[in-house]
Design a protein around this motif. Sequence first.
Motif, short mmCIF file in Angstrom:
data_model
loop_
_atom_site.label_atom_id
_atom_site.label_comp_id
_atom_site.label_asym_id
_atom_site.label_seq_id
_atom_site.Cartn_x
_atom_site.Cartn_y
_atom_site.Cartn_z
N HIS A 256 1.00 -1.21 0.07
CA HIS A 256 -0.06 -0.10 0.13
C HIS A 256 0.92 1.24 -0.05
O HIS A 256 1.70 1.39 0.71
CB HIS A 256 -0.82 -0.20 1.19
N TYR A 257 0.82 2.01 -0.99
CA TYR A 257 1.63 3.41 -1.10
C TYR A 257 0.81 4.47 -1.26
O TYR A 257 -0.42 4.45 -1.41
CB TYR A 257 2.57 3.13 -2.20
N PHE A 258 1.50 5.71 -0.86
CA PHE A 258 0.77 6.87 -0.74
C PHE A 258 1.45 7.98 -1.69
O PHE A 258 2.24 8.61 -1.50
CB PHE A 258 0.87 7.36 0.86
N PRO A 259 0.83 7.98 -2.89
CA PRO A 259 1.35 9.02 -3.79
C PRO A 259 1.14 10.42 -3.46
O PRO A 259 -0.02 10.69 -2.83
CB PRO A 259 0.41 8.59 -5.18
N ASN A 260 2.03 11.24 -3.61
CA ASN A 260 1.82 12.79 -3.29
C ASN A 260 1.58 12.89 -1.84
O ASN A 260 0.90 13.90 -1.39
CB ASN A 260 0.90 13.19 -3.97
N GLU B 294 19.73 16.25 -2.23
CA GLU B 294 19.52 16.84 -0.82
C GLU B 294 18.33 15.92 -0.45
O GLU B 294 17.77 15.32 -1.17
CB GLU B 294 19.12 18.28 -0.90
N SER B 295 18.16 16.19 0.88
CA SER B 295 17.06 15.42 1.53
C SER B 295 15.72 16.11 1.10
O SER B 295 15.70 17.33 1.15
CB SER B 295 17.31 15.72 3.02
N VAL B 296 14.96 15.10 0.67
CA VAL B 296 13.80 15.55 0.42
C VAL B 296 12.73 15.69 1.31
O VAL B 296 12.33 14.63 2.10
CB VAL B 296 12.95 14.52 -0.63
N PRO B 297 12.19 16.90 2.12
CA PRO B 297 11.27 17.07 2.92
C PRO B 297 9.81 16.49 2.79
O PRO B 297 9.52 16.35 1.50
CB PRO B 297 11.29 18.45 3.35
N ASN B 298 9.37 16.11 3.78
CA ASN B 298 7.83 15.72 3.48
C ASN B 298 6.58 17.05 3.48
O ASN B 298 5.79 16.72 2.75
CB ASN B 298 7.23 14.62 4.74
N ASP C 2 5.23 20.20 2.16
CA ASP C 2 5.39 20.78 0.80
C ASP C 2 5.71 22.17 0.93
O ASP C 2 6.45 22.76 -0.02
CB ASP C 2 3.63 20.84 0.43
N GLU C 3 5.70 22.95 2.16
CA GLU C 3 6.16 24.26 2.14
C GLU C 3 7.95 24.21 2.15
O GLU C 3 8.43 24.98 1.48
CB GLU C 3 5.72 24.87 3.64
N ARG C 4 8.34 23.32 2.80
CA ARG C 4 9.62 23.03 2.41
C ARG C 4 10.10 22.55 1.22
O ARG C 4 11.39 23.12 0.93
CB ARG C 4 10.33 21.96 3.66
N VAL C 5 9.52 22.07 0.66
CA VAL C 5 9.72 21.51 -0.99
C VAL C 5 9.80 22.81 -1.47
O VAL C 5 10.67 23.06 -2.51
CB VAL C 5 8.74 20.59 -1.52
N VAL C 6 8.66 23.62 -1.50
CA VAL C 6 8.73 25.00 -2.19
C VAL C 6 9.83 25.96 -1.80
O VAL C 6 10.55 26.50 -2.85
CB VAL C 6 7.44 25.42 -1.80
N ALA C 7 10.45 25.94 -0.63
CA ALA C 7 11.27 26.87 -0.27
C ALA C 7 12.69 26.39 -0.72
O ALA C 7 13.42 27.33 -1.46
CB ALA C 7 11.39 26.94 1.20
N ILE C 8 12.81 25.21 -0.79
CA ILE C 8 14.07 24.70 -1.37
C ILE C 8 13.87 24.90 -3.13
O ILE C 8 15.12 25.47 -3.48
CB ILE C 8 14.29 23.12 -0.98
N ALA C 9 12.82 24.83 -3.67
CA ALA C 9 12.86 24.74 -4.97
C ALA C 9 12.92 26.26 -5.51
O ALA C 9 13.60 26.52 -6.41
CB ALA C 9 11.40 24.39 -5.58
#
Length: 258
Positions: A34-38, A182-186, A188-195
């Motif tokens: 069982h996996y959790f996309p997005n 880099e380490s991928v954060p869970n 979304d706000e951190r993902v956006v900040a890094i991007a």
Amino acid sequence: MFNLLHKRSTTVIIPEVAERLSKALSEQLLSLIHYFPNHSPKSGSTTKAGKLHILIVLKTVDLETLSKLSLAFQSISGSDAVIPMVLSYEEMQTSTDVFPITFFEMKRKYQVLAGTDVLANLPISDMYLRLRCEQELKNLLIRMQGNFLLQSHRSDFLLESLRRVYSNLLRCLRAAIQVLGESVPNDDERVVAIAADRFGLETDTLARVEEICMTDQAVGAEAIVQVYGQLLVEVHRAANAIDQLKHTDEIELDTAEN
């Protein structure tokens, strides 16, 4: 009174899926996952609503085995909520080059329901991850531009397109961060900040898009068109930035082709 429209929670369906599929497949089953996309804290990690994504890895895939699977699913109440992916172990091993983001997303969060953990040591090449990431972003651009040409007068359509695009953009940005090493954060706000920092994206625009996508607030037609255009620019920027992240193997391949 019994509610015919009541749908079973996927949390309730999971144990039944595991039991019935394991029994139906017997020795043919290598792994049931069982996996959790997005997955993100905001989208939630629970399975009380929505769809249940299941990876079924078999020794071999043939019509007899698929027929057994079909009968098993027919016996499960609420199986319409299940989205299965069926692969042989060999197919899975040879598909990470064409579905690198799909498997990368699987590996971020999953639960083994039966069999062995076939994802833990599944290798995903950064080269293929970057290529697929760029391809998906450019596909998003083409679809966004086409949708706007044909449906700019339909704010409801643009709003739904906005939500799909933003979800896929985050998916690609997580993959791109992985390519950066880099380490991928869970979160979304951190993902956006890094991007934003690494790819030059506008955080205010993405924050506004997220606000619209994650809430049920009423948004006027003009505002939707404006935000849609702003997101189009950000997807374009992300695609160009990720195009510049060429892996050494890709550069060598380009040279060989020339």
